[in-house]
Design a protein around this motif. Structure first.
Motif, short mmCIF file in Angstrom:
data_model
loop_
_atom_site.label_atom_id
_atom_site.label_comp_id
_atom_site.label_asym_id
_atom_site.label_seq_id
_atom_site.Cartn_x
_atom_site.Cartn_y
_atom_site.Cartn_z
N ASP A 56 0.82 -1.22 0.00
CA ASP A 56 0.00 0.00 0.00
C ASP A 56 0.85 1.27 0.00
OD1 ASP A 56 0.99 -0.21 2.54
OD2 ASP A 56 -0.90 0.19 3.56
N GLN A 57 2.17 1.10 0.02
CA GLN A 57 3.06 2.27 0.05
C GLN A 57 3.21 2.86 -1.36
OE1 GLN A 57 4.45 3.63 2.92
NE2 GLN A 57 3.01 2.19 3.83
N PRO A 58 3.21 4.19 -1.48
CA PRO A 58 3.44 4.80 -2.80
C PRO A 58 4.87 4.56 -3.27
CG PRO A 58 3.30 6.48 -1.08
CD PRO A 58 3.01 5.18 -0.43
N TYR A 59 5.08 4.67 -4.57
CA TYR A 59 6.43 4.53 -5.12
C TYR A 59 6.60 5.43 -6.33
CZ TYR A 59 4.10 1.14 -8.28
OH TYR A 59 3.25 0.52 -9.17
N LEU A 60 7.83 5.63 -6.73
CA LEU A 60 8.13 6.53 -7.85
C LEU A 60 7.98 5.81 -9.19
CD1 LEU A 60 11.31 8.38 -6.49
CD2 LEU A 60 8.96 9.24 -6.56
N ILE A 61 7.45 6.53 -10.16
CA ILE A 61 7.38 6.05 -11.55
C ILE A 61 7.85 7.18 -12.47
CG2 ILE A 61 5.51 4.42 -11.12
CD1 ILE A 61 3.58 6.48 -12.34
N PRO A 62 8.33 6.84 -13.68
CA PRO A 62 8.75 7.91 -14.60
C PRO A 62 7.58 8.78 -15.02
CG PRO A 62 9.60 5.75 -15.29
CD PRO A 62 8.58 5.50 -14.23
N ILE B 236 -1.13 4.31 -4.14
CA ILE B 236 -1.94 3.10 -4.31
C ILE B 236 -3.33 3.39 -3.77
CG2 ILE B 236 -2.06 0.63 -3.89
CD1 ILE B 236 0.47 1.68 -5.38
N THR B 237 -4.31 3.36 -4.66
CA THR B 237 -5.67 3.74 -4.27
C THR B 237 -6.64 2.56 -4.40
OG1 THR B 237 -6.24 4.47 -6.51
CG2 THR B 237 -5.30 6.12 -5.01
N THR B 238 -7.79 2.73 -3.78
CA THR B 238 -8.87 1.75 -3.90
C THR B 238 -10.19 2.52 -3.94
OG1 THR B 238 -9.76 -0.30 -2.98
CG2 THR B 238 -9.18 1.44 -1.40
N VAL C 299 -5.06 3.70 -0.25
CA VAL C 299 -5.24 2.50 0.57
C VAL C 299 -4.83 2.75 2.02
CG1 VAL C 299 -4.41 0.12 0.93
CG2 VAL C 299 -4.99 0.91 -1.37
N ARG C 300 -3.77 3.51 2.21
CA ARG C 300 -3.28 3.78 3.57
C ARG C 300 -4.28 4.57 4.43
NH1 ARG C 300 2.46 6.56 2.88
NH2 ARG C 300 1.22 7.87 1.49
#
Length: 207
Positions: free
Chosen positions: A3-9, A137-139, A181-182
């Motif tokens: 559920d943790q966000p992460y980096l994308i280009p 990360i969403t729901t 999500v968090r």
């Protein structure tokens, strides 16, 4: 944690250099899944169909999800191209990314160490100029409530970053919201508490 966000280009990146008369062109692109990663590889292969090698690596999901990693030496000696490319991507902490390194050979052999340095180094340089954004990360949640509780809901949604996706206003209100999500547990608990458990909250999809 998934559920943790992460980096994308957020935009493609490119780096080109010449090493002992061989030209190496590195391309980085955002590829959210394995299918799009492979499609990007084919796109560059088509663009540089006259090149001797189009080596590649991808991290086609969360940065730490090795089940969605892939690489190819594309004719270079085993372990000299694909693995160094993937190693740079995996170490960058960026997800949903593919690197293709095109090589136009100049006729001078670089040796295995030289190839590892050239392929890995090209990706390293391209990563330095790569622009990224954070992917949250969403729901989706379904909220069912009487009209009298709309004011409570509308005051709470901005606090938790919840966005209305759709709503059906008939005898009661049925609203679909998208939320990180968090935040789901805290948001749900707060809505239930503030409404005296009169707002029904249902998760529409599970990660």
């Amino acid at each position: 944690m998934s559920d943790q966000p992460y980096l994308i280009p957020s935009a493609p990146s490119q780096f080109e250099e010449e090493i002992k008369k061989s030209v190496f062109i590195t391309y980085l692109a955002h590829t959210p899944n394995i299918a799009s990663a492979k499609a990007f590889v084919e796109q560059i292969k088509t663009k540089h169909s006259d090149a001797r090698h189009n080596c590649w690596g991808f991290v086609a999901g969360r940065p730490e999800d090795s089940m969605k990693w892939g690489f190819s030496d594309d004719g270079e000696p085993s372990g000299t191209a694909g693995k160094p490319i993937l190693a740079q991507l995996a170490g960058s902490g960026v997800g949903e990314i593919t690197a293709v390194v095109t090589r136009y050979s100049g006729g001078i052999k670089l040796g295995t160490g030289g190839l590892v340095k050239a392929y890995g180094g090209g990706v390293q340089q391209a990563l330095k100029t790569l622009q990224t954004i954070e992917k949250k990360i969403t729901t989706k949640l379904l909220l069912e409530l009487d009209y009298g509780f709309m004011a409570i809901l509308q005051s709470l949604m901005p606090q938790f970053g919840a966005q209305e996706i759709s709503a059906d206003y008939s005898e009661a209100v049925s609203m679909v919201v998208e939320i990180e999500v968090r935040q789901v547990d805290d948001f749900t608990q707060t809505v239930v508490n503030k409404s005296g458990a009169k707002v029904n909250v249902t998760a529409l999809d599970k990660l």
